[in-house]
Write a protein that holds these residues in place. Structure first.
Motif, PDB file in Angstrom:
ATOM      1  N   TYR A   1       0.748  -1.260   0.002  1.00 55.88           N
ATOM      2  CA  TYR A   1      -0.001  -0.138  -0.030  1.00 55.88           C
ATOM      3  C   TYR A   1       0.856   1.296   0.008  1.00 55.88           C
TER       4      TYR A   1
ATOM      5  N   ASP B   1      -6.391   1.737  -2.263  1.00 53.85           N
ATOM      6  CA  ASP B   1      -6.781   0.459  -2.605  1.00 53.85           C
ATOM      7  C   ASP B   1      -6.880  -0.164  -3.802  1.00 53.85           C
TER       8      ASP B   1
ATOM      9  N   LEU C   1      -7.540   4.507   4.422  1.00 51.52           N
ATOM     10  CA  LEU C   1      -8.057   3.123   4.100  1.00 51.52           C
ATOM     11  C   LEU C   1      -9.212   2.806   5.042  1.00 51.52           C
TER      12      LEU C   1
END
Lengths: 324, 333
Positions: free
Chosen positions: A280, B170, A306
């Motif tokens: 990430y 993501d 996130l």
């Protein structure tokens, strides 16, 4: 003692007359004892230096070399006799401090002859206004002194008793030794046995005696404790000291830590380690040195984004039918 | 975290009818209070209806957007989002007629810039306001506390901007999509349009963000459905999928349905509002000025009384300390 103290009047010095005693009166000027005797034969007279009327009975031995100090001590004693309020007499520390400062001002004025008249008036006024309190405080000071004296007396009495006991024991010891010796000599004189064995049996019996004595040594007379080790008296005189009761232990159950529950209401975000492992971090700007110095690192920002993206995704209002 | 926030607890409503109900209530309350002397058949002529209020709020929302866009120094998007939230929340429980949207609008932006740590001073702030700066300063500072109170001090707002960033991270990490950055213009556009609607009072920010990303993807001829079903929710979230799809569809529909207000209608309603608004809250009205003057006088008087008391206290305590009423200088006698 300094050798060049001199009487200002007769110029006698300590060197010439070792028994010279300088006296001082309220005005603060010194005079030797013989001059005092001479000048104040009638009981009162004027100070040879400043001409103030003085009384003979007010002469005291000069304790401090500087007569000014002597004078201040004298004035202070006199003023404090009346200005004897205690801190407890004031509602706040501030007031007490102001009072102390006022007292100092008065003393300073008297010592340095500033506003004498005004200051004396002030003292009179204070005396009149606070007569009761002054009396009360005087009585209290007297009481405290009496208590202290009683304590000292008691200690002295104990000391005396102890000393008497020790003296008695010593006397007893001495008498016993003499008696033993005489017995031994008698034995040696009149007995027919072996002199050496007699000496030995005597030595043995004396050792036994000593041991028995040591064992039977009277326990020191138990002194009734009148004070705690801290010097606070038991029972009486503790006066204003009050002890707060020890707070009772609460019966409420002890605290148990429970980890806070995190409502998430969405798919679970990656963990701290996974943020790194799954790559990430490759997609965000790395934290600069300045940011890291403050305790920040890239994980924090990445995880927050996130988590925010996933928190509440499962949310469904309890809607009846359509939103519209 | 949004799921434990006041935004979810108090300011996320279940449906538009519910919102509508609260708005109608506040409208009715205002008319009941101020329309006592008005005959019932004239009420619709004089007062705004709930629908008209909606139109006004809606058109002032576009003003709000313009104001934030033209603001110098340029403000972060979060300030805009938060200001929108405040503005919408305020008019759920308050009537447009009670507090003029023009005034609440600037106050919302001012409060939002504070909450979102966008540091501007009030003088810097009013430099962006057209017209009388001094009056604007007064209005903003007077209304700031009122606004906070009406928001029930729920000042933390979760905007969809951060969730969008999270989703993009993501997607970059777990989905196969070339250059996700090109989705951004369409996402921003969608979010901006979403603020012209009530979606932020109906859905969590993460769902709005997801709707924005999906909308942008479809307008860019990409398909992220497999990412959402397979990766984002995965197997554990499978049974939640229908709800999410439903929410996203609803968001997209509401946003799509929004359209700008006709200028003429807006002007007419504005005129009507000027007549029926609560004069006590109108800074130009005589009543308002009089009331403020009274408050000011009251303050002055109270201050004067307080000062007098302190002076007297000081005097007596000083007298006591010195112990004599007056010290005469030696030359005075």
């Amino acid at each position: 003692m300094d050798m060049d103290i001199a009487c200002p009047r007769c110029k006698t010095t300590k060197y010439r007359n070792p028994s010279l005693k300088l006296m001082v009166n309220v005005c603060g000027h010194g005079l030797c004892e013989s001059c005092v005797d001479l000048l104040f034969l009638k009981g009162s007279g004027n100070c040879p230096e400043c001409g103030v009327a003085l009384r003979r009975s007010n002469f005291r031995v000069q304790l401090f070399e500087d007569s000014n100090v002597e004078k201040e001590v004298d004035i202070r004693r006199r003023v404090l006799r009346d200005f004897n309020k205690k801190e407890e007499d004031f509602s706040s520390l501030r007031e007490y401090n102001d009072y102390l400062e006022e007292v100092e001002t008065i003393i300073f004025n008297l010592v340095n002859n500033v506003d004498q008249l005004e200051t004396n008036k002030k003292i009179e006024k204070f005396k009149k206004e606070n007569r009761e309190l002054i009396l009360k405080n005087k009585a209290r000071a007297g009481r405290e002194e009496a208590e202290l004296e009683a304590l000292l007396e008691e200690e002295a009495a104990q000391e005396e008793a102890r000393r008497a006991q020790i003296a008695m024991e010593e006397k007893e010891e001495k008498r016993r030794k003499i008696r033993n010796k005489e017995a031994l000599i008698d034995e040696l004189m009149f007995s027919t046995g072996n002199a050496q064995s007699i000496v030995r049996t005597f030595a043995e019996s004396r050792a036994q005696d000593a041991a028995a004595l040591a064992q039977a040594a009277p326990a020191p007379v138990p002194v009734k404790a009148t004070q705690f080790s801290t010097g606070i008296q038991i029972g009486r005189g503790s006066g204003h000291i009050e002890f707060l009761p020890v707070p009772r232990a609460d019966d409420t159950p002890l605290f148990h830590y429970e980890a806070p529950q995190r409502l998430f209401d969405g798919p679970s975000p990656p963990s701290w380690q996974e943020v790194d492992q799954l790559g990430y971090l490759a997609h965000i700007r790395g934290a600069s040195d300045e940011e890291r110095a403050g305790g920040y690192n890239s994980h924090i920002g990445c995880l927050r984004a996130l988590e925010d993206a996933m928190a509440g995704l499962y949310y469904r209002a309890n809607r009846e039918g359509s939103v519209f | 975290m949004f799921p434990s926030s006041t935004q979810l607890k108090h300011w996320t409503f279940s449906s538009e009818p519910e919102l509508q109900k609260y708005r109608e209530e506040s409208n009715a309350k205002f008319i009941a209070k101020h329309g006592v002397s008005v005959p019932p058949e004239e009420v619709p002529e004089i007062f705004l209806s709930p629908a008209e209020e909606r139109i006004l709020v809606h058109s002032y929302e576009s003003h709000l957007r313009e104001f934030c866009k033209r603001f110098t120094p340029a403000m972060p998007r979060a300030v805009l989002g938060t200001a929108f939230h405040y503005f919408k929340r305020f008019y759920v429980y308050n009537s447009v007629m009670d507090y003029h949207p023009k005034e609440i609008l600037v106050t919302c932006v001012y409060l939002a810039s504070k909450v979102e740590e966008f540091n501007v001073s009030i003088s810097q702030f009013v430099a962006n306001v057209k017209g009388d700066r001094e009056k604007a300063t007064d209005i903003i500072l007077n209304n700031e506390l009122l606004l906070m109170q009406r928001l029930q001090y729920h000042l933390t707002v979760h905007n969809p901007y951060r969730p969008v960033e999270g989703l993009l991270i993501d997607i970059k990490t777990r989905a196969l999509l070339n250059d996700p950055e090109r989705l951004r213009p369409a996402i921003d556009d969608f979010l901006e349009r979403s603020y012209m609607t009530d979606v932020c009072l109906l859905f969590p920010p993460s769902q709005i963000a997801l709707a924005a990303v999906l909308q942008s993807a479809s307008s860019n001829r990409e398909n992220l459905d497999s990412y959402v079903t397979g990766t984002l929710l995965g197997t554990p979230g499978a049974e939640r999928l229908p709800g999410l799809i439903d929410a996203v569809r609803n968001i997209r529909m509401i946003v799509k349905a929004s359209e700008p207000v006709n200028r003429e209608i807006f002007a007419a309603l504005n005129k009507k509002l000027e007549k029926c608004r609560n004069q006590e809250n109108n800074p130009d009205s005589a009543i308002y000025k009089k009331r403020m003057q009274e408050l000011l006088d009251d303050d002055d008087e109270r201050e004067a009384r307080k000062y007098e008391k302190i002076a007297l206290q000081q005097k007596t305590s000083e007298d006591q300390l010195v112990g004599i009423t007056r010290v005469l200088s030696p030359s005075a006698s």
